[in-house]
Structures are given as structure tokens and as C-alpha cells.
Write a protein that holds these residues in place. Structure first.
Motif, mmCIF file in Angstrom:
data_model
loop_
_atom_site.group_PDB
_atom_site.id
_atom_site.type_symbol
_atom_site.label_atom_id
_atom_site.label_comp_id
_atom_site.label_asym_id
_atom_site.label_seq_id
_atom_site.Cartn_x
_atom_site.Cartn_y
_atom_site.Cartn_z
ATOM 1 N N LEU A 121 -12.698 -15.046 16.612
ATOM 2 C CA LEU A 121 -12.879 -13.967 15.651
ATOM 3 C C LEU A 121 -14.265 -13.345 15.782
ATOM 4 O O LEU A 121 -14.424 -12.109 15.742
ATOM 5 C CB LEU A 121 -12.676 -14.488 14.230
ATOM 6 C CG LEU A 121 -11.250 -14.537 13.705
ATOM 7 C CD1 LEU A 121 -11.187 -15.320 12.399
ATOM 8 C CD2 LEU A 121 -10.726 -13.131 13.496
ATOM 9 N N SER B 1 -14.498 -11.426 19.062
ATOM 10 C CA SER B 1 -13.643 -10.238 19.053
ATOM 11 C C SER B 1 -14.332 -9.028 18.441
ATOM 12 O O SER B 1 -13.983 -7.885 18.759
ATOM 13 C CB SER B 1 -12.344 -10.537 18.300
ATOM 14 O OG SER B 1 -11.569 -11.496 18.984
ATOM 15 N N ASN C 226 -8.341 -6.487 20.215
ATOM 16 C CA ASN C 226 -7.683 -6.015 18.996
ATOM 17 C C ASN C 226 -6.392 -5.270 19.276
ATOM 18 O O ASN C 226 -6.244 -4.604 20.309
ATOM 19 C CB ASN C 226 -8.619 -5.099 18.202
ATOM 20 C CG ASN C 226 -9.684 -5.870 17.459
ATOM 21 O OD1 ASN C 226 -9.908 -7.044 17.736
ATOM 22 N ND2 ASN C 226 -10.353 -5.228 16.526
ATOM 23 N N GLY D 193 -5.061 -15.091 19.022
ATOM 24 C CA GLY D 193 -5.102 -16.360 18.304
ATOM 25 C C GLY D 193 -4.561 -17.527 19.094
ATOM 26 O O GLY D 193 -4.848 -18.689 18.780
ATOM 27 N N ILE E 278 -6.483 -12.718 12.150
ATOM 28 C CA ILE E 278 -6.208 -12.785 13.586
ATOM 29 C C ILE E 278 -4.716 -13.007 13.780
ATOM 30 O O ILE E 278 -4.059 -13.630 12.943
ATOM 31 C CB ILE E 278 -7.023 -13.922 14.248
ATOM 32 C CG1 ILE E 278 -6.897 -13.869 15.772
ATOM 33 C CG2 ILE E 278 -6.624 -15.285 13.696
ATOM 34 C CD1 ILE E 278 -7.881 -14.796 16.484
#
Length: 357
Positions: free
Chosen positions: A19, A22, A30, A49, A206
Motif C-alpha cells: 500500500l 503503491s 492502481n 494485494g 487494496i
């Protein structure tokens, strides 16, 4: 239990790390498509994930010194890697992902002996004595279940909690059948998925992504095959009933697209059962464009399908050694699914199922 806790903690930590990373590489990680027929999220969300889940399983299996588990993780690399590459590039076709999953299934069949060689059904058992047919059926089953998990991955917590329920059922029967290997591997998988689940549900920070979905589908399918291969007392229909919700969702979707709508079976649509539950049962936020309410409505959809999944896993656990009873419950579930879908799609849903303000 130590492996379960280790998998949960490692998956939770690496999902948090993903996370954080990202935010810097959002253009790669994304999901920016907010307008697709199966897109429910209100803003771009990381869809990688599966990385945390894969690492959670890998580390926990390594700490436990499970050699067979290590081979299983090695076999999963084509399925997981191809799905993850699709998550990052959006350039891997469904056919390529299924082919990679088939390679993973072939590797597991060769290295672990995970082949479907019996069905406890008249005629089919004789056919499975021919190794090429056993290999073909195994590959189709593993790839099919992996694709099925990907198909039900439409709402926060939906696919991940269903996988936890399935793995819990497999762990219970493995314990009852005296198979410590499958028991521990099932607990590791459930722990890793729960580590991801804590970040995915209810807020959807996520997503599982194709890498996570294909890996989990492969993992569940292989544990089911190993269970019946290593334990003659376990009916071959047990893994099928455990996975029947996503499997039947896939088969019904193919029928609906080809026969009813005259479209390609690979064309996505927004009328899966979980999509209909979102649109027609969780009514209290219908028509709202507010992101907070949309996210809450998303999270309220998944429990309906968790219950549906449990309605197949519970009888599978109770009748794991009886092919006749398992077959009866397979038919009952399939009939119930069609009736439920028919009522919802025709706006005849029972009033007690509809969530109101």
C-alpha cells in the motif's frame, strides 16, 4: 497454529508495505478503470494485494520447513506471476493467464503427484485410469477454479473471505482424515488471506487483483486434489462441493453469455449474482454518488455471498466421505442458485433479503 499466525502477520505487513509503495507507483499498481461493467470502486485502488498473500504463504511455509509446501509455491509461480503481470501492465489476456495456470497444474501433477485419478462415479473412474485423461481433467479443474475465484472477485472481501471459508473446510477434513500436511497448508493459506482481508474489508484500501485471485484459485484447487489423492476415504466430490459457488457462478455466466445473450463467454458483464445483490438487495444507498456511501454499500454486499458459500461448505464438511450425499448437495445447491438468481433478476426477491435504510 503457529504457521497460521505467521502467515497472517507476514501477509498483513507486506500488504501494508505494498500500500505504501503503491502511492509512489500508482500508474502501475492502481486500477484506474472506474466505468467498467464490474467496477464498483469510487477512486483508483491498488490491485496487487496478491503480493502480500503470496509472500505470507511463502514465508510461513519456509519457517515451518514444509518441503512439499515449498514445491507447491514453486508450482504456483506461473499462475501468480502472469496474473500479477496483468495487474501491472493490463496486457495479459485471459487465455494467457489460463495457460499459465495450466502450466502450474502440470508442474504440481509432476512434482507432487496431484492428479485426479478417481471420481467415485460410474464410467469416469475407468476413464481416469488413462493418465493423459487424468492430466487433462486435472488441468481443466485447476485452471477452472482459478478463473472462478477471479470471477467472484468483485466486491470488498468477497473472494478473499470465500477462500478462507473453503480453506477452513479443507483444513477440517484434512484433520479428520489424518493428513497433517494438507491441514497445515490450508491453515497457512487461510492466515495469509486474512492478513490481506484486514486491509481489503470493509474500506477496500487494496484489491486482490488477478495475481491474487489466480494464486488463491490454484492453491485451493491443489489442496483439494492433494487431499483426495493422499486420502482414499475422502470423496472426490468433496473439493467440488467446497468450491461449487465460484465454479457454478462461472458455468452459469458462460451459459448466460452464450445462450441467453448471444455474446462471447469472455465478454464481461454486470449481471453476476454478486452484481445483482449489490443493485437490487442492498437498496439503502441506491442512486447515491457519494464515495463513502458507495464504499459502505460495497461492503454490505459481500456477506450475502459469504452465506451462500457457507451453504455449500458446511454440508461438504459434514458428508466428506459420502459421494452420494455430496452429489445430492451439489444438485441442491445448483438448483437453489438458479432459483435465487431467477427471482432477483425478475425483481421477485423475498422481502426479508432486501436491505433497507
Amino acid at each position: 497454529m503457529a504457521s497460521f499466525v505467521a502467515a497472517l502477520g507476514v501477509a498483513w505487513f507486506f500488504t501494508l508495505l505494498v500500500l505504501r509503495v503503491s502511492k509512489r507507483f500508482a500508474h502501475l499498481t492502481n486500477d484506474h478503470d472506474l466505468d467498467g461493467p464490474q467496477k464498483i470502486h469510487a477512486s483508483p485502488v491498488p490491485r496487487v494485494g496478491g503480493v502480500g498473500i503470496f509472500l505470507g504463504c511463502l514465508v510461513a511455509i519456509g519457517l515451518a520447513g514444509e518441503r512439499s509446501g515449498g514445491w507447491l509455491m514453486a508450482c504456483a509461480i506461473p499462475a501468480f506471476g502472469t496474473g500479477l503481470w496483468e495487474d501491472l501492465t493490463k496486457r495479459i489476456s485471459p487465455r494467457m493467464r489460463l495457460t499459465a495456470t495450466a502450466v502450474s497444474a502440470l508442474a504440481a501433477g509432476y512434482l507432487l503427484g496431484a492428479l485426479l485419478k478417481r471420481a467415485d462415479l460410474w464410467g469416469l473412474d475407468w476413464l481416469l485410469t488413462f493418465t493423459p485423461l487424468a492430466v487433462l481433467l486435472t488441468v481443466l479443474a485447476v485452471a477452472g477454479i482459478a478463473n472462478a475465484i477471479n470471477i467472484i472477485d468483485g466486491f470488498n472481501g468477497l473472494a478473499s473471505m470465500c477462500v478462507v471459508i473453503m480453506l477452513a473446510g479443507i483444513a477440517y477434513v484434512a484433520q479428520a482424515a489424518g493428513d497433517p500436511l494438507v491441514f497445515r497448508l490450508a491453515l497457512v493459506g487461510a492466515g495469509a488471506v486474512l492478513g490481506f482481508f484486514l486491509w481489503n474489508y470493509p474500506a477496500g484500501y487494496i484489491f486482490l487483483g488477478d495475481g491474487g485471485a489466480y494464486f488463491l484459485g490454484f492453491y485451493v484447487a491443489e489442496l483439494g486434489i492433494l487431499l483426495i489423492t493422499r486420502n482414499p476415504t475422502v470423496s472426490p466430490l468433496f473439493p467440488l462441493l467446497v468450491c461449487i459457488y465460484p465454479v457454478f457462478e462461472t458455468l452459469f455466466s458462460i451459459y448466460r453469455r452464450i445462450v441467453v445473450r448471444g455474446r462471447s463467454p469472455s465478454m464481461p458483464d454486470g449481471i453476476h449474482l454478486h452484481s445483482l445483490v449489490f443493485k437490487r438487495l442492498v437498496r439503502w444507498a441506491v442512486g447515491s454518488s457519494d464515495a463513502r456511501l458507495r464504499t459502505r454499500r460495497n461492503s454490505m454486499t459481500s456477506p450475502y455471498l459469504w452465506v451462500l458459500c457457507m451453504l455449500s461448505v458446511f454440508p461438504a464438511v459434514l458428508c466428506w466421505d459420502s459421494t452420494e450425499w455430496l452429489l445430492a448437495f451439489l444438485l441442491l445447491f445448483s438448483t437453489g442458485y438458479v432459483l435465487l438468481y431467477s427471482r432477483i433478476v425478475r425483481f421477485k426477491t423475498p422481502r426479508w433479503m432486501i436491505l433497507r435504510r
